[in-house]
Write an enzyme that holds these catalytic residues in place. Sequence first.
Site, PDB file in Angstrom:
ATOM      1  N   CYS A  72    -100.789 -33.048 -97.511  1.00 19.35           N
ATOM      2  CA  CYS A  72    -100.237 -33.481 -96.222  1.00 19.35           C
ATOM      3  C   CYS A  72     -99.594 -32.264 -95.521  1.00 19.35           C
ATOM      4  CB  CYS A  72     -99.190 -34.572 -96.426  1.00 19.35           C
ATOM      5  SG  CYS A  72     -99.796 -35.901 -97.484  1.00 19.35           S
ATOM      6  N   CYS A 112     -84.615 -47.448-101.356  1.00 17.73           N
ATOM      7  CA  CYS A 112     -86.008 -47.006-101.358  1.00 17.73           C
ATOM      8  C   CYS A 112     -86.157 -45.831-102.317  1.00 17.73           C
ATOM      9  CB  CYS A 112     -86.423 -46.566 -99.964  1.00 17.73           C
ATOM     10  SG  CYS A 112     -86.073 -47.795 -98.700  1.00 17.73           S
ATOM     11  N   ARG A 281     -87.902 -48.495 -87.810  1.00 18.61           N
ATOM     12  CA  ARG A 281     -86.906 -47.634 -88.471  1.00 18.61           C
ATOM     13  C   ARG A 281     -86.961 -46.196 -87.973  1.00 18.61           C
ATOM     14  NH1 ARG A 281     -88.063 -48.504 -93.721  1.00 18.61           N
ATOM     15  NH2 ARG A 281     -86.840 -50.380 -93.410  1.00 18.61           N
TER      16      ARG A 281
END
Length: 355
Positions: A72, A112, A281
């Site tokens: 990425c 999370c 978010r």
Amino acid sequence: MQDTLTRLGATTVAATSVRTDWTRDEIAALFDLPFTELLFRAAEVHRAHHHAGEVQLCTLLSIKTGGCPEDCGYCSQSIKADSGVEATKLMEVQKVLQSAAQAKDNGSKRFCMGAAWRNPKERDMPAIIAMIKGVREMGMETCMTLGMLTPGQAAQLAEAGLDYYNHNIDTSPERYEEVITTRTFADRLQTLDNVRSAGINVCSGGIVGMGETRADRVGFVHALATLEQHPESVPVNALVPIKGTVLGDMLADTPLAKIDDIEFVRTVAVARITMPLSMVRLSAGRESMSEATQALCFMAGANSIFTGDKLLTAANAGDDADAAMFARLGLKPMEGEEPMRAMKAVGGCSGGCAA
Ligand code: SF4
């Protein structure tokens, strides 16, 4: 385009409808609206479905940092990046639970946990499952982001009680392979499907400010807003350019490629209008935003943030700064149930119907 705008104008009062049949032209027309008009419409949709003065607080912990085989272009944890991030092993369950307890003390409702993996290995699953069970026993919601999942792994996580799985689509389908080459956009959708089929709530969004075009941002929102069921959570990140990553180095040479604040707020507003029930978010990039920009994002329908000093490897605003901002803006941490989950609990529409 005028026809599309007229149609959007005609439907704006029906701020309660949830659609998954958005066209790219309609979404482009929303992006093109005068800024104050777009904000007004987004605020109208927001108020129809959410308590506008409440913002959900979530905490993100990196449970396994760096050494990720994916490439990425925005990420400092890829083995392809020359960012100085050192690879760690998966954290011990007990340490993860200590961090969760601290997050709970600071007001977080959701914890999370993110691991820099292409996908979890079977040997990791027992520890992952113990983390989910432990955090749930504290009375917090759980979210994991572990890379691609097979249907069997998604079922194991669901069985452990995982509330949410985060798997971002990152950008538009067309731009995807310019940002990541080690997996495809279709791979992403497949994992989202596996997660949804296992009965886990979906968290999926992406990153803007990666040098993409407005058309890419339209394509990014379109891909999410036309999923069979909208994600329960939609994180909208602003790229934090990190030296040593492909995009960080590219944008360092072309600073004008960075997204401006108004365009970022527009993206939040369009996400809110097209996915009315989802939690939108503000994620990475919030630390470098002014309070005024964040206030515009809340006005545009953002209603969830990550708290704490760190977001995986990037700096975040910090609890004290957020408490001060909440006091100044008159915002409160969200206490109640999210709209999509509340509807599921009573057996109603789960946000994906076109009614
Ligand atoms: S974003 Fe996730 S999958 Fe991509 S390189 Fe970073 S840790 Fe790996």
